[in-house]
Every structure is written in structure tokens, then in C-alpha cells.
Design an enzyme around this catalytic site. Structure first.
Site, PDB file in Angstrom:
ATOM      1  N   ASP A  42      62.120 -19.920  27.709  1.00  0.00           N
ATOM      2  CA  ASP A  42      61.959 -19.341  29.051  1.00  0.00           C
ATOM      3  C   ASP A  42      60.860 -20.072  29.819  1.00  0.00           C
ATOM      4  OD1 ASP A  42      62.553 -17.559  31.124  1.00  0.00           O
ATOM      5  OD2 ASP A  42      61.089 -16.081  30.442  1.00  0.00           O
ATOM      6  N   TYR A  46      57.452  -9.069  30.292  1.00  0.00           N
ATOM      7  CA  TYR A  46      57.547  -7.907  29.400  1.00  0.00           C
ATOM      8  C   TYR A  46      56.650  -6.749  29.788  1.00  0.00           C
ATOM      9  CZ  TYR A  46      59.729 -11.553  26.692  1.00  0.00           C
ATOM     10  OH  TYR A  46      60.539 -12.581  26.299  1.00  0.00           O
ATOM     11  N   GLY A  47      55.830  -6.903  30.808  1.00  0.00           N
ATOM     12  CA  GLY A  47      54.929  -5.812  31.167  1.00  0.00           C
ATOM     13  C   GLY A  47      53.743  -6.306  31.965  1.00  0.00           C
ATOM     14  N   VAL A  48      52.810  -5.403  32.187  1.00  0.00           N
ATOM     15  CA  VAL A  48      51.653  -5.717  33.023  1.00  0.00           C
ATOM     16  C   VAL A  48      50.685  -6.637  32.278  1.00  0.00           C
ATOM     17  CG1 VAL A  48      49.754  -4.707  34.359  1.00  0.00           C
ATOM     18  CG2 VAL A  48      51.881  -3.433  34.054  1.00  0.00           C
ATOM     19  N   VAL A  49      50.073  -7.547  33.026  1.00  0.00           N
ATOM     20  CA  VAL A  49      49.055  -8.428  32.455  1.00  0.00           C
ATOM     21  C   VAL A  49      47.706  -8.089  33.088  1.00  0.00           C
ATOM     22  CG1 VAL A  49      48.391 -10.806  31.965  1.00  0.00           C
ATOM     23  CG2 VAL A  49      50.811 -10.234  32.314  1.00  0.00           C
ATOM     24  N   GLY A  97      48.799  -9.404  37.066  1.00  0.00           N
ATOM     25  CA  GLY A  97      50.182  -9.773  37.337  1.00  0.00           C
ATOM     26  C   GLY A  97      51.166  -8.973  36.531  1.00  0.00           C
ATOM     27  N   GLU A  98      52.419  -9.285  36.777  1.00  0.00           N
ATOM     28  CA  GLU A  98      53.503  -8.638  36.065  1.00  0.00           C
ATOM     29  C   GLU A  98      54.195  -9.727  35.269  1.00  0.00           C
ATOM     30  OE1 GLU A  98      54.924  -5.462  37.838  1.00  0.00           O
ATOM     31  OE2 GLU A  98      52.984  -5.303  38.817  1.00  0.00           O
ATOM     32  N   GLY A  99      54.133  -9.655  33.958  1.00  0.00           N
ATOM     33  CA  GLY A  99      54.817 -10.652  33.144  1.00  0.00           C
ATOM     34  C   GLY A  99      56.258 -10.236  32.921  1.00  0.00           C
TER      35      GLY A  99
END
Length: 297
Positions: free
Chosen positions: A128, A15-18, A11-13
């Protein structure tokens, strides 16, 4: 990083790619979050590294545990325990016309509150919270992910993929530009998530900050200094806001009983000083008939 093998992108978090990963030696499956920071050339700020190191201490059954913090080529990787499903995906998977079982709604809310009380007692805010960072397993446990990252890295306006960071769960004091805010911001977010657990629909789904505020105002009335002292002096409060009268929450949230609606209304109080705390929320009569098994967890 040589300790971990990347298996696949999951996934895409914010802050960046997971990535899903595996520890080479133990075989343990983990979630690897690559943190992309605005100022790539300067590397990771030491303040962020300090903040993040503190998060390794947050150990609780309803908090996704941060197991490791690694640097590679001036990139920061956060290694978390792995859970395969988030609450948004789960809600989306419930067939049309069906809803989450009311006892599961209650159990999830109770666990979310336990996680938040634990963090708040250690002076860590989330800031958040949203269904995407509430992770679930197949045993009925729900865990809060990404705790404390907002303070370490800030909350970007857009994810690095240019997807806009959602405003749906954001508290009115943050939306109105309050410089000082505290633990009640998380309680507001949990209130909106509580409503979504019951209905499968976001309670206030604005597509801009002003649309978000106006959706809240239409449902709960436009706040003024009478209901929320000092609100009119917040940075983004305008005297020209339309003056909506408070409506009824029950008309927006159909699947909650009287106790549920009462608790929800206490979580969605405008004045952060009067908003229910996590600790008090756990004592609310809504939870009186919660299975004792869950309370002991």
C-alpha cells in the site's frame, strides 16, 4: 500506555487515528497509531499481533521504525518514530510552476528503493505504498511507513472515516484480481510515485478500479497474453476491455531525462515477472551520478 502521553491528533491513517505523543520518561516524541479493527468485540487477532511483532525487527535508515506495540482496552497502539512531514504534503507545498529539484527526486527514489530492497529481502511486502506513507525529515532522508500492516490487518476498502483508500498506486495484477502476487506490486507503486516526484501529479488517478485500469491501459496499452502471459485468465480481466495501443511515457512525465524514463518504464512493466526488481533498479544508470554521500547512507 501509561508510558506515553498523547500530545495532539496528527492525522487519520488507513486503520485509525494517529497521534503525536511523548514518552513520559525519556521525553522522546513518537507517532502513536491507534488500530481500529473491523471486529471490535473479538479484540485483536493473534495472527495480527504475531505479524506486527515481526515488524519490530525491521531496522533500516529508510524504514520508519516500529518501537512498541501496546494494548489498551482491546485497542492496539503501534508506537513509531516521529517524522513531521509526508511526501504528499511536501509535494503540495511546492509552489505552482515549480518542481522538486531533480537531484532530490533521484535521492528520494534511491532511498525508497533501498528501503524496499531491505524489506523484500526479509520477505515483507508493503502492498500500500503511496506518498502519504513516505515520511521525510529536514535532512533529506525519506522513510517508508506502515510496512507489513497490510498483511497483518488487510487493506480496507474504505478508511474508517469512509474516505476511499486510494487506488492510484496499485499494480495492475492486484487491480485485475490476481490471487498470487509478490514483491513486484511494490515496484509498480514506486514507479508511479517516481513519476509523481517529477511532475507533482499522480500518474494514474482513477476514481474506481475500472477507471484506474483504463487510465493505465490508455497510457501503456491494454495488456494481453502476448505482453503478459496468463493476464487474460486473471479473475477481473474482461475480453471486452477496449484495446488501447501503448503510448509514450515521455508524454505523461515531462521532467525526467532519458535514463529516468528508461528506469520508470522498467518499473511499469505489465508482467510482474519482467518488472525490474528493487535490487536491479538501484544499479540502473539513472543513479550513476547520484552524490556518493547518499549512496553510502
Amino acid at each position: 500506555m501509561e508510558d506515553y502521553i498523547k500530545i495532539e491528533k496528527i492525522g487519520e491513517g488507513t486503520y485509525g487515528v494517529v497521534y503525536k505523543g511523548r514518552h513520559r520518561v525519556t521525553g522522546q516524541i513518537v507517532a502513536m497509531k491507534k488500530i481500529r479493527l473491523e471486529s471490535e468485540e473479538e479484540g485483536v487477532p493473534s495472527t495480527a499481533i504475531r505479524e506486527i511483532s515481526l515488524l519490530k525487527e525491521l531496522r533500516h535508515p529508510n524504514i520508519v521504525s516500529l518501537q512498541d506495540v501496546l494494548m489498551q482496552d482491546s485497542r492496539l497502539y503501534l508506537i513509531f518514530e516521529f517524522l513531521s512531514m509526508d511526501l504528499k504534503k511536501y509535494l503540495d507545498s511546492i509552489p505552482p510552476g515549480q518542481f522538486m529539484d531533480s537531484s532530490l527526486v533521484k535521492s528520494y527514489l534511491h532511498q525508497i528503493l533501498q528501503g524496499i530492497v531491505f524489506c523484500h529481502s526479509r520477505r515483507v511486502l508493503h502492498r500500500d505504498l503511496k506518498p502519504q506513507n513516505l515520511l521525510i525529515d529536514d535532512k533529506g532522508t525519506i522513510k517508508l511507513a506502515d510496512f507489513g500492516l497490510a498483511r497483518a490487518f488487510g487493506i480496507p476498502i474504505r478508511v474508517y472515516t469512509h474516505e476511499v483508500v486510494t487506488l492510484w498506486y496499485r499494480s495492475p495484477e492486484v487491480l485485475l484480481g490476481s490471487a498470487r502476487y509478490s514483491t513486484p506490486v511494490d515496484i509498480w507503486s514506486i514507479g508511479t510515485i517516481f513519476a509523481e516526484l517529477a511532475t507533482k501529479k499522480p500518474l494514474f488517478h482513477g476514481d474506481s478500479e475500472i477507471d484506474q485500469l483504463f487510465r493505465i491501459f490508455r497510457a501503456l496499452g491494454t495488456p494481453n497474453n502476448e505482453v503478459w502471459p496468463e493476464v487474460e485468465s486473471l479473475q477481473d480481466y474482461k475480453n471486452t476491455f477496449p484495446k488501447w495501443k501503448p503510448g509514450s511515457l515521455a508524454s505523461h512525465v515531462k521532467n525526467l531525462d532519458e535514463n529516468g524514463l528508461d528506469l520508470l518504464s522498467k518499473m511499469l512493466v505489465y508482467d510482474p515477472a519482467k518488472r525490474i526488481s528493487g535490487k536491479m533498479a538501484l544499479k540502473h544508470p539513472y543513479f550513476d551520478d547520484l552524490d556518493n554521500q547518499i549512496k553510502k547512507m
